[in-house]
Design an enzyme around this catalytic site. Structure first.
Site, PDB file in Angstrom:
ATOM      1  N   LYS A 110       0.851  -1.192   0.000  1.00 39.54           N
ATOM      2  CA  LYS A 110       0.000   0.000   0.000  1.00 39.54           C
ATOM      3  C   LYS A 110       0.880   1.232   0.000  1.00 39.54           C
ATOM      4  O   LYS A 110       1.979   1.210   0.585  1.00 39.54           O
ATOM      5  CB  LYS A 110      -0.884   0.016   1.259  1.00 39.54           C
ATOM      6  CG  LYS A 110      -2.129   0.865   1.109  1.00 39.54           C
ATOM      7  CD  LYS A 110      -3.216   0.098   0.376  1.00 39.54           C
ATOM      8  CE  LYS A 110      -4.483   0.879   0.234  1.00 39.54           C
ATOM      9  NZ  LYS A 110      -5.568   0.022  -0.267  1.00 39.54           N
ATOM     10  N   GLY A 224     -23.085   4.477  -4.856  1.00 38.68           N
ATOM     11  CA  GLY A 224     -21.946   4.999  -5.607  1.00 38.68           C
ATOM     12  C   GLY A 224     -21.424   3.907  -6.521  1.00 38.68           C
ATOM     13  O   GLY A 224     -22.175   3.042  -6.980  1.00 38.68           O
ATOM     14  N   ASN A 225     -20.120   3.902  -6.740  1.00 39.32           N
ATOM     15  CA  ASN A 225     -19.530   2.932  -7.667  1.00 39.32           C
ATOM     16  C   ASN A 225     -19.875   1.500  -7.276  1.00 39.32           C
ATOM     17  O   ASN A 225     -20.269   0.691  -8.122  1.00 39.32           O
ATOM     18  CB  ASN A 225     -18.014   3.146  -7.700  1.00 39.32           C
ATOM     19  CG  ASN A 225     -17.330   2.140  -8.584  1.00 39.32           C
ATOM     20  OD1 ASN A 225     -16.736   1.180  -8.116  1.00 39.32           O
ATOM     21  ND2 ASN A 225     -17.442   2.332  -9.893  1.00 39.32           N
TER      22      ASN A 225
HETATM   23  P1  NAD Z   1     -18.738   6.294  -3.745  1.00 42.63           P
HETATM   24  O1  NAD Z   1     -18.237   7.582  -3.214  1.00 42.63           O
HETATM   25  O2  NAD Z   1     -18.819   6.089  -5.224  1.00 42.63           O
HETATM   26  O3  NAD Z   1     -20.234   6.032  -3.177  1.00 42.63           O
HETATM   27  C1  NAD Z   1     -20.547   6.086  -1.808  1.00 42.63           C
HETATM   28  C2  NAD Z   1     -22.072   6.037  -1.636  1.00 42.63           C
HETATM   29  O4  NAD Z   1     -22.344   6.082  -0.231  1.00 42.63           O
HETATM   30  C3  NAD Z   1     -22.843   7.195  -2.233  1.00 42.63           C
HETATM   31  O5  NAD Z   1     -24.099   6.759  -2.705  1.00 42.63           O
HETATM   32  C4  NAD Z   1     -23.061   8.148  -1.058  1.00 42.63           C
HETATM   33  O6  NAD Z   1     -24.246   8.924  -1.216  1.00 42.63           O
HETATM   34  C5  NAD Z   1     -23.227   7.163   0.059  1.00 42.63           C
HETATM   35  N1  NAD Z   1     -22.832   7.770   1.341  1.00 42.63           N
HETATM   36  C6  NAD Z   1     -21.743   8.539   1.574  1.00 42.63           C
HETATM   37  N2  NAD Z   1     -21.711   8.933   2.849  1.00 42.63           N
HETATM   38  C7  NAD Z   1     -22.791   8.393   3.426  1.00 42.63           C
HETATM   39  C8  NAD Z   1     -23.315   8.443   4.728  1.00 42.63           C
HETATM   40  N3  NAD Z   1     -22.713   9.132   5.699  1.00 42.63           N
HETATM   41  N4  NAD Z   1     -24.431   7.742   4.971  1.00 42.63           N
HETATM   42  C9  NAD Z   1     -25.050   7.034   3.999  1.00 42.63           C
HETATM   43  N5  NAD Z   1     -24.614   6.963   2.751  1.00 42.63           N
HETATM   44  C10 NAD Z   1     -23.507   7.644   2.465  1.00 42.63           C
HETATM   45  O7  NAD Z   1     -17.861   5.176  -3.050  1.00 42.63           O
HETATM   46  P2  NAD Z   1     -17.602   3.671  -3.539  1.00 42.63           P
HETATM   47  O8  NAD Z   1     -16.405   3.635  -4.404  1.00 42.63           O
HETATM   48  O9  NAD Z   1     -18.885   3.092  -4.037  1.00 42.63           O
HETATM   49  O10 NAD Z   1     -17.170   2.985  -2.147  1.00 42.63           O
HETATM   50  C11 NAD Z   1     -18.131   2.628  -1.171  1.00 42.63           C
HETATM   51  C12 NAD Z   1     -17.457   1.760  -0.133  1.00 42.63           C
HETATM   52  O11 NAD Z   1     -16.881   0.618  -0.762  1.00 42.63           O
HETATM   53  C13 NAD Z   1     -16.321   2.398   0.662  1.00 42.63           C
HETATM   54  O12 NAD Z   1     -16.321   1.841   1.951  1.00 42.63           O
HETATM   55  C14 NAD Z   1     -15.084   1.925  -0.094  1.00 42.63           C
HETATM   56  O13 NAD Z   1     -13.932   1.918   0.739  1.00 42.63           O
HETATM   57  C15 NAD Z   1     -15.500   0.512  -0.426  1.00 42.63           C
HETATM   58  N6  NAD Z   1     -14.744  -0.075  -1.542  1.00 42.63           N
HETATM   59  C16 NAD Z   1     -14.775   0.477  -2.784  1.00 42.63           C
HETATM   60  C17 NAD Z   1     -14.076  -0.119  -3.810  1.00 42.63           C
HETATM   61  C18 NAD Z   1     -14.128   0.432  -5.221  1.00 42.63           C
HETATM   62  O14 NAD Z   1     -13.550  -0.200  -6.119  1.00 42.63           O
HETATM   63  N7  NAD Z   1     -14.829   1.542  -5.478  1.00 42.63           N
HETATM   64  C19 NAD Z   1     -13.320  -1.274  -3.586  1.00 42.63           C
HETATM   65  C20 NAD Z   1     -13.301  -1.842  -2.295  1.00 42.63           C
HETATM   66  C21 NAD Z   1     -14.029  -1.218  -1.285  1.00 42.63           C
END
Ligand code: NAD
Length: 424
Positions: A110, A224-225
């Site tokens: 990391k 989100g994603n």
């Molecule tokens: P993102 O920013 O695209 O989406 C986050 C979503 O959560 C959004 O819909 C937002 O409105 C909602 N959100 C944010 N704060 C909030 C709150 N306080 N209460 C309720 N909803 C809330 O993020 P992402 O990439 O989808 O990641 C989401 C989670 O998945 C994170 O924990 C991230 O670490 C984990 N993750 C992501 C990936 C990746 O490839 N994107 C990989 C592994 C883990």
């Protein structure tokens, strides 16, 4: 005993605590735990850039290489204002377990730069990225350590890393980073891969425990994603997605939501709460979604949303953790005792790093994959691995929550590789 400068960091201490729990399940001795507690290498670099206003700005960055028993180190690089050496080491240790659990030929690494990237212009960001990667260039490489994006880094930054490294080594080193832009050997399917993997693990768990995914009801917390693509694929495979939330609230229709329409509304208005149609109910309290009467719950927003306070009201039979750390350890134990299957983050959200491996492997062979081919490969790898982990949990560790079993399985895979190599 060796005392390292990162040892007082609370995130690092949490990672070591988890390692110790897994080690006690496996009956590992203290000397092996000690060997696994520290990174093989931790590099700290200083980066100075010329700001647009003519002043010099100095930043500190790290690359932590935790363990390479199973292959080259692999893990993202983040740009955050609060990054520390201890956090970077802890995250590199989690990558060792995550990659081992995913069955990938990678160790764990990391990187981080302590910076608020929102305060930099695009030119300053490029200078910082190129100089950081040049500073760690001797430590990385397609066969040594393969970074990827993490918090506040993206494919453009990977393109700068790739270019900088290629200039230093004198050839086009495609395999030095993953999640590159498509034009530079990246895969379009990377965007969907984490959400797809989350949906896939829910699908396979439903096959094991609920007789299949078709007709099962799903609530997705966070759109989100990760949440968006998890919802999309679960619906595609016949599940009925009845509830979706984002930070503004949630929508609920027991007859099922039209996911493509919800995606459109989210993209056009920035929130799912503006969705209308069917018998949809709208609420501004997104936490209520976690307690709806559904078969499958996908927390895909933030950490610590399922806690001792609300766990007794959670009704789902399967929870697929898209987000990192959405369930507290106390809630995890209660859910396990209630017979709920909690597919831990370390297993459920490994689709991104698995797709990274697919990109890396094909980069190294000098060939491209179509989207469909990449997704088919992801599905095959993750499905096979999910069943391996699930079956081993049931056979050897069923008195523990699946999370603890997952850690034990991952640590065991690493320890076995270390033994075979004569390290311990
Ligand atoms: P993102 O920013 O695209 O989406 C986050 C979503 O959560 C959004 O819909 C937002 O409105 C909602 N959100 C944010 N704060 C909030 C709150 N306080 N209460 C309720 N909803 C809330 O993020 P992402 O990439 O989808 O990641 C989401 C989670 O998945 C994170 O924990 C991230 O670490 C984990 N993750 C992501 C990936 C990746 O490839 N994107 C990989 C592994 C883990």
């Amino acid at each position: 005993m060796y005392s390292a400068p990162y040892e007082n960091d609370p995130v690092y201490q949490m990672a070591v605590k988890q390692l110790r729990e897994a080690a006690s399940i496996l009956g590992l001795s203290e000397d092996v735990v000690e060997a696994l507690s520290h990174p093989e290498k931790l590099v700290q670099v200083k980066i100075t850039i010329r700001r647009d206003n003519g002043k010099i700005a100095t930043f500190i960055g790290w690359r932590s290489q935790h363990n390479s028993a199973l292959g080259p180190y692999k893990g993202g690089i983040r740009y955050t204002p609060n990054a520390t050496a201890g956090e970077t080491v802890a995250l590199s240790m989690w990558m060792t377990w995550k990659n081992a659990l995913a069955g990938l030929p990678y160790g764990g690494g990391k990187g981080a730069v302590r910076v608020n990237p929102k305060e930099l212009s695009q030119r300053e960001l490029e200078e910082l990225s190129r100089k950081y990667f040049a500073a760690i260039a001797k430590e990385v490489g397609p066969d040594i350590d393969v970074p990827a994006p993490d918090v506040y880094t993206n494919p453009q930054i990977m393109a700068w890393y790739y270019d900088e490294y290629s200039k230093i080594v004198g050839y086009s080193a495609w395999g030095v980073v993953t999640a590159k832009p498509v034009e530079l050997g990246g895969l379009q399917a990377r965007v969907i891969s984490t959400g797809y993997g989350v949906a896939l693990t829910a699908r396979e768990a439903a096959r094991k425990a609920l007789g299949g995914i078709e007709g099962k009801t799903v609530a997705v917390h966070g759109f989100g994603n990760v949440g968006m693509y998890a919802a999309k694929y679960l619906a595609k495979w016949g599940a009925i997605v009845v509830a979706i939330s984002d930070s503004k609230g949630y929508i609920y229709d027991p007859k099922g939501l039209n996911i493509d329409e919800v995606i459109k509304v989210k993209e056009q208005t920035d929130s799912v709460v503006n969705y209308r149609g069917g018998d949809v109910k709208v609420s501004n309290n997104h936490m209520e979604l976690l307690e709806l009467p559904v078969d499958i719950l996908v927390p895909a927003a933030i950490e610590n949303v399922i806690t001792q306070d609300n766990v007794s009201r959670v009704k789902a039979k399967i929870i697929a953790e898209g987000a990192n750390g959405p369930t507290t350890p106390e809630a995890d134990k209660i859910l396990h005792n209630k017979g709920v299957i909690v597919i831990p983050d370390i297993l459920a959200n490994a689709g991104g790093v698995t797709m990274s491996w697919i990109e890396w492997a094909h980069n190294r062979m000098g060939c491209y994959l179509t989207d469909d081919e990449a997704i088919a490969r992801l599905d095959e790898i993750m499905t096979r691995n999910f069943h391996k982990v699930f079956d081993e949990w049931q056979k050897k560790y069923s008195t523990y929550p699946m999370r603890m079993a997952a850690y034990a399985i991952a640590v065991d895979r690493v320890v076995k590789a270390m033994k075979l190599r004569g390290w311990i």
